[in-house]
Design a protein around this motif. Structure first.
Motif, mmCIF file in Angstrom:
data_model
loop_
_atom_site.group_PDB
_atom_site.id
_atom_site.type_symbol
_atom_site.label_atom_id
_atom_site.label_comp_id
_atom_site.label_asym_id
_atom_site.label_seq_id
_atom_site.Cartn_x
_atom_site.Cartn_y
_atom_site.Cartn_z
ATOM 1 N N VAL A 59 0.888 -1.164 0.000
ATOM 2 C CA VAL A 59 0.000 0.000 0.000
ATOM 3 C C VAL A 59 0.922 1.209 0.000
ATOM 4 C CG1 VAL A 59 -1.868 1.202 1.195
ATOM 5 C CG2 VAL A 59 -1.685 -1.291 1.390
ATOM 6 N N ASP A 60 0.922 1.982 -1.084
ATOM 7 C CA ASP A 60 1.856 3.108 -1.129
ATOM 8 C C ASP A 60 1.341 4.285 -0.298
ATOM 9 O OD1 ASP A 60 0.086 4.600 -2.695
ATOM 10 O OD2 ASP A 60 1.348 4.602 -4.480
ATOM 11 N N SER A 61 2.185 5.286 -0.125
ATOM 12 C CA SER A 61 1.852 6.389 0.777
ATOM 13 C C SER A 61 0.630 7.168 0.302
ATOM 14 C CB SER A 61 3.057 7.313 0.956
ATOM 15 O OG SER A 61 3.496 7.806 -0.297
ATOM 16 N N THR A 62 0.431 7.262 -1.013
ATOM 17 C CA THR A 62 -0.742 7.978 -1.510
ATOM 18 C C THR A 62 -2.020 7.243 -1.100
ATOM 19 O OG1 THR A 62 0.524 8.811 -3.388
ATOM 20 C CG2 THR A 62 -1.861 8.930 -3.567
ATOM 21 N N ALA A 63 -2.020 5.931 -1.270
ATOM 22 C CA ALA A 63 -3.186 5.139 -0.862
ATOM 23 C C ALA A 63 -3.394 5.252 0.647
ATOM 24 C CB ALA A 63 -3.006 3.683 -1.282
ATOM 25 N N LEU A 64 -2.314 5.248 1.424
ATOM 26 C CA LEU A 64 -2.427 5.396 2.879
ATOM 27 C C LEU A 64 -3.023 6.755 3.243
ATOM 28 C CD1 LEU A 64 0.897 3.782 4.103
ATOM 29 C CD2 LEU A 64 -1.420 2.933 4.497
ATOM 30 N N GLY A 65 -2.648 7.781 2.485
ATOM 31 C CA GLY A 65 -3.210 9.106 2.734
ATOM 32 C C GLY A 65 -4.716 9.108 2.571
ATOM 33 N N PHE A 66 -5.200 8.373 1.572
ATOM 34 C CA PHE A 66 -6.646 8.316 1.372
ATOM 35 C C PHE A 66 -7.334 7.415 2.392
ATOM 36 C CE2 PHE A 66 -5.563 10.525 -2.489
ATOM 37 C CZ PHE A 66 -6.532 11.523 -2.451
ATOM 38 N N LEU A 67 -6.608 6.426 2.935
ATOM 39 C CA LEU A 67 -7.187 5.654 4.045
ATOM 40 C C LEU A 67 -7.337 6.573 5.255
ATOM 41 C CD1 LEU A 67 -5.463 2.153 3.878
ATOM 42 C CD2 LEU A 67 -7.721 2.851 3.037
ATOM 43 N N ALA A 68 -6.340 7.438 5.470
ATOM 44 C CA ALA A 68 -6.428 8.408 6.568
ATOM 45 C C ALA A 68 -7.613 9.348 6.324
ATOM 46 C CB ALA A 68 -5.126 9.192 6.683
ATOM 47 N N LYS A 69 -7.842 9.690 5.063
ATOM 48 C CA LYS A 69 -8.968 10.566 4.723
ATOM 49 C C LYS A 69 -10.292 9.884 5.075
ATOM 50 C CE LYS A 69 -10.963 13.418 1.105
ATOM 51 N NZ LYS A 69 -10.819 13.964 -0.243
ATOM 52 N N VAL A 70 -10.358 8.570 4.904
ATOM 53 C CA VAL A 70 -11.551 7.820 5.287
ATOM 54 C C VAL A 70 -11.824 8.025 6.780
ATOM 55 C CG1 VAL A 70 -12.461 5.477 5.662
ATOM 56 C CG2 VAL A 70 -11.433 6.077 3.457
ATOM 57 N N ALA A 71 -10.764 7.900 7.600
ATOM 58 C CA ALA A 71 -10.924 8.078 9.053
ATOM 59 C C ALA A 71 -11.422 9.486 9.359
ATOM 60 C CB ALA A 71 -9.610 7.808 9.772
ATOM 61 N N MET A 72 -10.881 10.473 8.651
ATOM 62 C CA MET A 72 -11.295 11.852 8.900
ATOM 63 C C MET A 72 -12.721 12.101 8.411
ATOM 64 S SD MET A 72 -7.602 13.443 8.173
ATOM 65 C CE MET A 72 -6.287 12.762 9.193
ATOM 66 N N ALA A 73 -13.110 11.409 7.347
ATOM 67 C CA ALA A 73 -14.456 11.583 6.792
ATOM 68 C C ALA A 73 -15.536 11.124 7.768
ATOM 69 C CB ALA A 73 -14.581 10.816 5.474
ATOM 70 N N VAL A 74 -15.209 10.135 8.603
ATOM 71 C CA VAL A 74 -16.221 9.594 9.519
ATOM 72 C C VAL A 74 -15.982 10.001 10.967
ATOM 73 C CG1 VAL A 74 -16.708 7.627 8.008
ATOM 74 C CG2 VAL A 74 -14.984 7.398 9.805
ATOM 75 N N LYS A 75 -14.962 10.805 11.186
ATOM 76 C CA LYS A 75 -14.611 11.225 12.549
ATOM 77 C C LYS A 75 -15.802 11.925 13.206
ATOM 78 C CE LYS A 75 -11.006 13.384 15.116
ATOM 79 N NZ LYS A 75 -9.682 13.773 15.249
ATOM 80 N N ARG A 143 -0.447 15.617 2.239
ATOM 81 C CA ARG A 143 -0.756 16.669 3.236
ATOM 82 C C ARG A 143 -1.487 16.047 4.417
ATOM 83 N NH1 ARG A 143 -2.814 20.913 -1.128
ATOM 84 N NH2 ARG A 143 -0.931 22.151 -1.431
ATOM 85 N N ILE A 144 -2.424 15.143 4.124
ATOM 86 C CA ILE A 144 -3.163 14.455 5.195
ATOM 87 C C ILE A 144 -2.177 13.668 6.069
ATOM 88 C CG2 ILE A 144 -4.818 12.589 5.687
ATOM 89 C CD1 ILE A 144 -6.344 13.519 3.108
ATOM 90 N N LEU A 145 -1.290 12.917 5.436
ATOM 91 C CA LEU A 145 -0.309 12.126 6.202
ATOM 92 C C LEU A 145 0.585 13.026 7.056
ATOM 93 C CD1 LEU A 145 0.768 9.486 3.522
ATOM 94 C CD2 LEU A 145 -0.609 9.067 5.567
ATOM 95 N N MET A 146 0.967 14.172 6.503
ATOM 96 C CA MET A 146 1.846 15.086 7.243
ATOM 97 C C MET A 146 1.182 15.584 8.523
ATOM 98 S SD MET A 146 3.668 17.337 4.255
ATOM 99 C CE MET A 146 4.211 18.626 5.368
ATOM 100 N N HIS A 147 -0.139 15.709 8.505
ATOM 101 C CA HIS A 147 -0.850 16.193 9.691
ATOM 102 C C HIS A 147 -1.005 15.117 10.758
ATOM 103 C CE1 HIS A 147 -1.686 20.192 8.283
ATOM 104 N NE2 HIS A 147 -2.113 19.711 7.135
ATOM 105 N N MET A 148 -0.695 13.868 10.414
ATOM 106 C CA MET A 148 -0.899 12.778 11.363
ATOM 107 C C MET A 148 0.165 12.738 12.451
ATOM 108 S SD MET A 148 -2.346 9.793 8.879
ATOM 109 C CE MET A 148 -2.620 8.536 10.132
#
Length: 171
Positions: A59-75, A143-148
């Motif tokens: 899973v590359d970093s771009t895909a991981l960033g969008f997985l993080a976006k999923v978490a933020m979308a439902v936070k 950018r999402i990953l950087m904020h983590m």
């Protein structure tokens, strides 16, 4: 070694959304992942989100960033944070290093209730993305990953700065 091209599967039943990533999941699938994150943010009756990475070889970093976006979308909408199931030690280590434990519950095996949902999983068609769209999404993901966490900020700052510089020359 043959690398299996990445695929995304999804199922939604009784408030539980399951997203399964298979094979080599890279930035080419980021448009599809982004759409899933946006769809989740708007899904009524959502009670749980499960992301299954057991069949993902990479899973590359771009895909991981969008997985993080999923978490933020439902936070704030779910009682519990989304769950990531990952039994591959390399994938698990990457999630740990990138700070995913702060936003997800990380498990090695699924709970019983999700196994029936697994049979309902359907392939999500990959969405095409042109070069500029890809660049925008790669930038957003990092950018999402950087904020983590601080590690990610140091790791991805050069890439983000480079992409931002490219964007300013193309616009």
């Amino acid at each position: 070694m043959l690398i299996e091209e990445g695929r995304i599967k999804a199922a939604f039943d009784s408030g539980v959304f399951v997203l399964k990533l298979c094979g080599d999941v890279r930035l080419t699938l980021c448009a599809t992942l982004d759409t899933q994150a946006q769809r989740l943010a708007e899904t009524p009756g959502l009670t749980a989100v499960m992301i299954d990475l057991r069949e993902a070889t990479n899973v590359d970093s771009t895909a991981l960033g969008f997985l993080a976006k999923v978490a933020m979308a439902v936070k704030g909408r779910l009682e519990h944070p989304p769950t990531i199931i990952a039994d591959n030690p390399d994938v698990r280590q990457m999630l740990d290093v990138m700070g995913f434990a702060r936003f997800f519950t990380l498990m090695e095996a699924p709970l019983q209730q999700t196994s029936k949902l697994s049979s309902a999983l359907e392939d999500v068609p990959a969405e095409p993305a042109d070069e500029e769209d890809l660049r925008e999404r790669i930038l957003e993901a990092h950018r999402i990953l950087m904020h983590m966490n601080e590690h990610n900020r140091e790791q991805f700052q050069p890439l983000v700065e480079m992409l931002e510089a490219q964007n300013s020359t193309t616009h």
